[in-house]
Write a protein that holds these residues in place. Structure first.
Motif, PDB file in Angstrom:
ATOM      1  N   ARG A 114      -6.850   6.975  20.305  1.00  0.00           N
ATOM      2  CA  ARG A 114      -7.446   5.661  20.510  1.00  0.00           C
ATOM      3  C   ARG A 114      -7.406   4.804  19.251  1.00  0.00           C
ATOM      4  O   ARG A 114      -7.158   3.603  19.301  1.00  0.00           O
ATOM      5  N   THR A 115      -7.684   5.423  18.102  1.00  0.00           N
ATOM      6  CA  THR A 115      -7.716   4.639  16.867  1.00  0.00           C
ATOM      7  C   THR A 115      -6.622   5.091  15.899  1.00  0.00           C
ATOM      8  O   THR A 115      -6.647   4.769  14.727  1.00  0.00           O
ATOM      9  N   ASP A 116      -5.666   5.859  16.400  1.00  0.00           N
ATOM     10  CA  ASP A 116      -4.571   6.324  15.539  1.00  0.00           C
ATOM     11  C   ASP A 116      -3.357   5.456  15.810  1.00  0.00           C
ATOM     12  O   ASP A 116      -2.654   5.640  16.795  1.00  0.00           O
ATOM     13  N   GLY A 193      -5.088 -10.791   4.153  1.00  0.00           N
ATOM     14  CA  GLY A 193      -5.647 -10.292   5.404  1.00  0.00           C
ATOM     15  C   GLY A 193      -6.625  -9.156   5.139  1.00  0.00           C
ATOM     16  O   GLY A 193      -6.670  -8.597   4.048  1.00  0.00           O
ATOM     17  N   ILE A 194      -7.423  -8.830   6.145  1.00  0.00           N
ATOM     18  CA  ILE A 194      -8.346  -7.707   5.989  1.00  0.00           C
ATOM     19  C   ILE A 194      -7.839  -6.536   6.817  1.00  0.00           C
ATOM     20  O   ILE A 194      -7.161  -6.712   7.829  1.00  0.00           O
ATOM     21  N   GLU A 195      -8.190  -5.326   6.346  1.00  0.00           N
ATOM     22  CA  GLU A 195      -7.696  -4.122   6.994  1.00  0.00           C
ATOM     23  C   GLU A 195      -8.825  -3.459   7.773  1.00  0.00           C
ATOM     24  O   GLU A 195      -9.901  -3.222   7.228  1.00  0.00           O
ATOM     25  N   ILE A 196      -8.579  -3.188   9.057  1.00  0.00           N
ATOM     26  CA  ILE A 196      -9.549  -2.457   9.873  1.00  0.00           C
ATOM     27  C   ILE A 196      -8.799  -1.310  10.534  1.00  0.00           C
ATOM     28  O   ILE A 196      -7.788  -1.543  11.203  1.00  0.00           O
ATOM     29  N   LEU A 197      -9.295  -0.096  10.348  1.00  0.00           N
ATOM     30  CA  LEU A 197      -8.634   1.083  10.922  1.00  0.00           C
ATOM     31  C   LEU A 197      -7.140   1.055  10.611  1.00  0.00           C
ATOM     32  O   LEU A 197      -6.300   1.344  11.470  1.00  0.00           O
ATOM     33  N   ARG A 198      -6.792   0.659   9.380  1.00  0.00           N
ATOM     34  CA  ARG A 198      -5.428   0.670   8.860  1.00  0.00           C
ATOM     35  C   ARG A 198      -4.539  -0.437   9.430  1.00  0.00           C
ATOM     36  O   ARG A 198      -3.370  -0.537   9.081  1.00  0.00           O
ATOM     37  N   LEU A 199      -5.059  -1.259  10.334  1.00  0.00           N
ATOM     38  CA  LEU A 199      -4.284  -2.405  10.802  1.00  0.00           C
ATOM     39  C   LEU A 199      -4.707  -3.632  10.008  1.00  0.00           C
ATOM     40  O   LEU A 199      -5.878  -3.799   9.687  1.00  0.00           O
TER      41      LEU A 199
END
Ligand code: HEC
Length: 511
Positions: A114-116, A193-199
């Motif tokens: 899901r978050t990978d 940009g900002i990074e959330i869960l590596r995105l």
């Protein structure tokens, strides 16, 4: 989660607009909102990891006896198999709960974490020949060491390749794989940009690059980017063209630009950003969810968001565009109701325009784009919101169904359904219609990339249907773009934390 991390995430929530509650965005980061329903009702028989247990069969690792499609899984859950010990859940669970369970099970079956997002999964480029239905091929590395976030490749007739990197700009890959300096004079890009869960969620990105169909004689190169001035934060899609002379961008002309009032703080991640030319002098661009939130403005024909736009290649508005005579409608609109249209290709052989589109949780789509049609976001989707609620924003948007208005968007029957529904979501990216001598068995087929699933697909199209699907590659890396070179080889742009790469598929028979 550290305090700074939470601050960054809250910042992102603000970016997404106040309409989405903080809880809605934050909760899914911590736990899967789809899981408790399974844990409470199903795990006792089917096992905690769907592996099967004493009273229930395994739901992963083998084809399901009663069918593995979302519709079939939903039927299995709702009707049950009372004689063999599977209760019918149709009375106890709501329809959307059954849908969320079917998506949850199908994600587990596909192995989509899901978050990978596989941003830094081990980069596994196979060296040996890969067997596929029509052709055996191997993967040749063309260029390495690109920025981790490239967006587009465009092979030129002379064997060079134009490449864009979102936060850097435009450059050229020579036939020996070396990357030029950035082309000077293209619009500024932004790396904040900002990074959330590596995105990464940023604004002011360089997106698609495409040479004009007559590039060999006129030299025009088109750039689709997130236009963000230095002094202000908001951005919006913009299309320009120019020529590259001695490493410099010259002769720039604006081809499509949105009204300044429509610029928003929404990240460019779902902006679409693709370009496609037809065979009669038009250029199409895809614009995704760039409104104040991911559901506003998409169904509003006066706003540019969630639309495919069509103009002449010099920017003039074609007089036969579907909404030119509709008061208040943006005259460049070709189709609407798009969420995150990551791929856009005109097929000159069939004379059709097609797009790929990322859905929310489930609901990635392949669409055949017919002028003036509504593709449904955010009124309906075969996917669900990340919090498990169904996609149905019609009421919230105050869009009432008017049976006398043929354009009434709330009439679900008037919404074009996808040619291909990809649930669970592989995070479909860009695609190409294959034409070339290197892979005759793939002639006219779609070759499509995916990000999260790290898969490359081949789809055989007949009329307006996909009649056969094959996975050509799996587990290599996130695929951002797919193109065919003048040599007939398939060029694939890979995204990876260690650096982007361009690789190409070469038939093994050539060895
Ligand atoms: C009391 C035990 C039990 C519970 C609880 C239960 N199941 Fe089942 N389930 C079974 C059994 C046994 C089968 C196999 C039935 C058959 O194939 O005839 C089955 C079959 C299925 C199938 C079809 C599998 C296939 O191969 O086609 C699905 C899908 C499924 N269950 C989902 C669920 C979900 C989702 C839940 C929770 C809402 C759930 N089950 C709860 C016992 C259970």
């Amino acid at each position: 989660m550290s305090k700074t991390r939470i601050a960054v995430v809250v910042g992102a929530v603000v970016l997404f607009g106040a309409c989405v509650s903080v809880y809605q965005v934050l909760a899914p980061l911590f736990r899967d909102p789809f899981a408790p329903l399974y844990d409470e009702n199903c795990a006792v028989c089917h096992g905690e990891d769907l592996e099967g247990a004493n009273l229930g069969t395994p739901l992963v690792g083998h084809p399901l006896v009663h069918g593995s499609s979302i519709a079939e899984i939903q039927t299995s859950i709702a009707a049950g198999f009372p004689t063999t010990g599977m209760p019918a859940w149709g009375q106890t669970l709501r329809a959307e709960e059954i849908q969320s369970l079917a998506i949850f099970i199908s994600e587990k079956r596909a192995g989509y974490g899901r978050t990978d997002f596989k941003v830094d999964a081990p980069l596994a480029i196979p060296r040996e020949s890969i067997a596929s239905e029509e052709h055996d091929f191997r993967i040749e590395v063309v260029a390495t060491g690109l920025h981790p976030l490239p967006f587009s490749i465009a092979p030129l007739p002379d064997g060079r390749i134009l490449v864009t990197e979102k936060t850097r700009g435009l450059s050229i890959i020579a036939p020996d794989g070396t990357q030029s300096a950035l082309i000077e004079g293209t619009p500024p890009t932004h790396d904040d940009g900002i990074e959330i869960l590596r995105l990464v969620y940023g604004r002011g990105w360089m997106m698609d690059v495409a040479p004009h169909p007559d590039y060999a004689t006129n030299g025009w190169v088109y750039l689709h980017f997130g236009d963000r001035c230095r002094e202000c934060d908001p951005s919006m899609n913009k299309l320009i063209r120019g020529r590259i002379v001695d490493g410099r961008w010259t002769d720039e002309e604006t081809i499509w630009q949105a009204d300044p009032s429509t610029y928003t703080e929404t990240p460019d991640m779902g902006a679409g950003g693709r370009i496609s030319f037809d065979d009669s002098g038009h250029v199409f661009i895809s614009v995704g969810i760039k409104g104040p939130s991911n559901f506003e403005g998409i169904q509003d024909l006066s706003l540019p968001y969630g639309k495919i736009h069509r103009v002449h290649d010099d920017g003039r508005v074609p007089s036969d565009n579907p909404f030119v005579d509709v008061p208040g409608a943006l005259a460049t609109t070709w189709t609407y109701g798009h969420r995150s249209p990551q791929g856009l290709e005109f097929d000159p052989v069939r004379g059709q325009l097609w797009s790929t589109e990322m859905g929310p949780r489930g609901g990635d789509e392949l669409n055949l784009l017919l002028p003036g049609k509504n593709y449904g976001w955010p009124l309906t989707s075969k996917g669900m919101n990340y919090d498990g609620t169904p996609v149905a924003y019609g009421e919230q948007l105050g869009i009432a169904f008017d049976p006398l208005d043929p354009l009434s968007p709330h009439d679900l029957a008037s919404i074009e359904q996808p040619v291909l529904d990809m649930t669970p979501s592989p995070a479909v990216s860009s695609f190409v219609f294959y034409r070339g001598d290197a892979f005759p068995g793939w002639q006219n087929d779609v070759i499509a990339g995916t990000l999260k699933a790290t898969e490359l697909y081949r789809w055989v199209i007949e009329g307006d249907r996909v009649v056969h699907r094959e996975t050509l590659l799996a587990g290599v890396a996130r695929i951002r773009d797919v193109e065919v070179g003048p040599d007939g080889l398939v060029y694939v742009l890979l995204e990876h934390a260690s650096g982007g790469q361009i690789v190409r598929l070469v038939p093994s028979e050539r060895d």
